[in-house]
Design a protein around this motif. Sequence first.
Motif, PDB file in Angstrom:
ATOM      1  N   GLY A 152       0.814  -1.209   0.000  1.00 65.52           N
ATOM      2  CA  GLY A 152       0.000   0.000   0.000  1.00 65.52           C
ATOM      3  C   GLY A 152       0.849   1.262   0.000  1.00 65.52           C
ATOM      4  O   GLY A 152       0.465   2.286  -0.594  1.00 65.52           O
ATOM      5  N   ARG A 153       1.995   1.205   0.654  1.00 66.50           N
ATOM      6  CA  ARG A 153       2.917   2.345   0.622  1.00 66.50           C
ATOM      7  C   ARG A 153       3.403   2.589  -0.799  1.00 66.50           C
ATOM      8  O   ARG A 153       3.478   3.728  -1.259  1.00 66.50           O
ATOM      9  N   ALA A 154       3.726   1.536  -1.519  1.00 68.38           N
ATOM     10  CA  ALA A 154       4.139   1.679  -2.914  1.00 68.38           C
ATOM     11  C   ALA A 154       3.017   2.295  -3.741  1.00 68.38           C
ATOM     12  O   ALA A 154       3.255   3.179  -4.579  1.00 68.38           O
ATOM     13  N   ALA A 155       1.790   1.842  -3.502  1.00 70.35           N
ATOM     14  CA  ALA A 155       0.650   2.382  -4.237  1.00 70.35           C
ATOM     15  C   ALA A 155       0.483   3.875  -3.968  1.00 70.35           C
ATOM     16  O   ALA A 155       0.207   4.662  -4.887  1.00 70.35           O
ATOM     17  N   ALA A 156       0.645   4.287  -2.710  1.00 71.46           N
ATOM     18  CA  ALA A 156       0.492   5.699  -2.362  1.00 71.46           C
ATOM     19  C   ALA A 156       1.554   6.551  -3.050  1.00 71.46           C
ATOM     20  O   ALA A 156       1.263   7.656  -3.540  1.00 71.46           O
ATOM     21  N   ILE A 157       2.774   6.059  -3.094  1.00 66.18           N
ATOM     22  CA  ILE A 157       3.858   6.811  -3.743  1.00 66.18           C
ATOM     23  C   ILE A 157       3.601   6.916  -5.241  1.00 66.18           C
ATOM     24  O   ILE A 157       3.753   7.991  -5.848  1.00 66.18           O
ATOM     25  N   LEU A 158       3.213   5.815  -5.858  1.00 59.63           N
ATOM     26  CA  LEU A 158       2.938   5.841  -7.299  1.00 59.63           C
ATOM     27  C   LEU A 158       1.753   6.743  -7.608  1.00 59.63           C
ATOM     28  O   LEU A 158       1.728   7.422  -8.642  1.00 59.63           O
ATOM     29  N   SER A 159       0.779   6.761  -6.722  1.00 59.02           N
ATOM     30  CA  SER A 159      -0.380   7.622  -6.932  1.00 59.02           C
ATOM     31  C   SER A 159       0.009   9.097  -6.856  1.00 59.02           C
ATOM     32  O   SER A 159      -0.553   9.943  -7.568  1.00 59.02           O
ATOM     33  N   GLY A 382      -6.537  -3.916  -8.175  1.00 57.91           N
ATOM     34  CA  GLY A 382      -6.561  -3.123  -9.396  1.00 57.91           C
ATOM     35  C   GLY A 382      -5.214  -2.585  -9.818  1.00 57.91           C
ATOM     36  O   GLY A 382      -4.271  -2.469  -9.022  1.00 57.91           O
ATOM     37  N   LEU A 383      -5.126  -2.211 -11.099  1.00 52.58           N
ATOM     38  CA  LEU A 383      -3.900  -1.656 -11.655  1.00 52.58           C
ATOM     39  C   LEU A 383      -3.686  -0.206 -11.247  1.00 52.58           C
ATOM     40  O   LEU A 383      -2.542   0.285 -11.234  1.00 52.58           O
ATOM     41  N   ASP A 384      -4.753   0.503 -10.913  1.00 48.65           N
ATOM     42  CA  ASP A 384      -4.655   1.927 -10.596  1.00 48.65           C
ATOM     43  C   ASP A 384      -4.211   2.116  -9.142  1.00 48.65           C
ATOM     44  O   ASP A 384      -4.946   1.816  -8.218  1.00 48.65           O
ATOM     45  N   PRO A 385      -3.011   2.652  -8.921  1.00 47.43           N
ATOM     46  CA  PRO A 385      -2.524   2.788  -7.535  1.00 47.43           C
ATOM     47  C   PRO A 385      -3.340   3.781  -6.726  1.00 47.43           C
ATOM     48  O   PRO A 385      -3.366   3.696  -5.490  1.00 47.43           O
ATOM     49  N   SER A 386      -4.036   4.722  -7.376  1.00 49.91           N
ATOM     50  CA  SER A 386      -4.809   5.709  -6.639  1.00 49.91           C
ATOM     51  C   SER A 386      -6.066   5.115  -6.026  1.00 49.91           C
ATOM     52  O   SER A 386      -6.706   5.760  -5.188  1.00 49.91           O
ATOM     53  N   ARG A 387      -6.404   3.883  -6.400  1.00 50.96           N
ATOM     54  CA  ARG A 387      -7.610   3.261  -5.874  1.00 50.96           C
ATOM     55  C   ARG A 387      -7.290   2.177  -4.837  1.00 50.96           C
ATOM     56  O   ARG A 387      -8.120   1.330  -4.531  1.00 50.96           O
ATOM     57  N   TRP A 388      -6.091   2.213  -4.314  1.00 45.71           N
ATOM     58  CA  TRP A 388      -5.694   1.258  -3.280  1.00 45.71           C
ATOM     59  C   TRP A 388      -6.471   1.516  -1.995  1.00 45.71           C
ATOM     60  O   TRP A 388      -6.651   2.653  -1.581  1.00 45.71           O
TER      61      TRP A 388
END
Length: 388
Positions: A152-159, A382-388
């Motif tokens: 989730g941290r990776a997703a937040a950074i990518l977002s 999902g592929l979209d990191p902003s929707r984690w």
Amino acid sequence: MRWSPRGGDAIDAAVSERDAVGFVAVSRGADPTSRYLTGRAFDCDLVFVRVGGETHLRVPSTVEPPSLPVASVRVDDRPPGKAAAAVLAELGASEGTVLAPRTVPHDAALHLEAAGYDLASTPAVEASRAVKDDAERDAIEAAQRAATRGVGRAAAILSAATVEEADDGDDGRKGNGNGDDERPVLHWDGAPLSTERLRRQVNATLAAEGVDAAGATTVRAGPRGDGGEGEPVELRPGEPIVVSVGPRGPTGYRGALARTFVVDPDGGWERRAHVACDAARKVSLAEADPGDDAGFLGSELRAETAAFGFSMADEVTRDVGGGIGLAAREDPPLDGDRELVAGNVLRVRAAVTHADHGRVELTDVLVVGDDGPRLLGGAPTGLDPSRW
């Protein structure tokens, strides 16, 4: 109630069935077997002997003898096989068949045989480890929760990352060999975002969650991989980024989680690959009941992925998982003819790899229960990191 190591009942049953005089295990360093049998980690040679339902341990003088409620714990600097033979002889088992794991060190086996014992292998410990009790499942679930927060941290950074043009100067970035090093790259916190920067942020989150990254965290960027040999790869929009973790909790039990993200996707290959992997992931929930065949589950994971037009030979991963616990790979494997039983905990993986597009992967941990299979962690897919 007298304390008993995990696996003790299975060992005693195997000894009785084989009419053996006892069981010996020799662990070297941080071996999951010794941790399973004793409930603690040893960073030394450990001799584990079980005779008549009692456990006896021998450790070298380089470590402090642990305080454990077993029949005996003594210091013995002799070679492990000789120390084990001495324990057997002290307990009146001066000859006969001795059971040992299939991974018993060769020198220990030679010493036991030289002392007059007939050594026979047994899968009793591996089979016992494959069925987790409530405490083990809780430990794995805790590691999986930490894994979810790490990814989730990776997703937040990518977002939060922005898309910027690559610098024109010689900054040491590693390209993909196609002469397109000037393509836009992702920036975060004032600098280009690379596989290594993202990996370190994930590991920092895992550490904050109280788990060890265990050297298992990887970040893969499209077809360029993770850079290798310490050379970071800058991340780009439109390419699949696979973040994979396998943390180890305080009691040694592991988690496993992989997710694929794309920043500014174009909806092409990676979308079709993700749909295939997500469909295969859902198959695991339909084919992982007690009594189901583990090998069939593995074949169904591969077949479902391939059904979306991917090559079974060249694109669909062969490694679709297996048991997980104190080690990242345990029984049962998802091939052969093993039958799933309640208490099995499985790492299930669906992945597609293409030389030009990269990799899409979804990996989860699943518990086989009497009331059906259950995925641990609840991580979005999902592929979209902003929707984690």
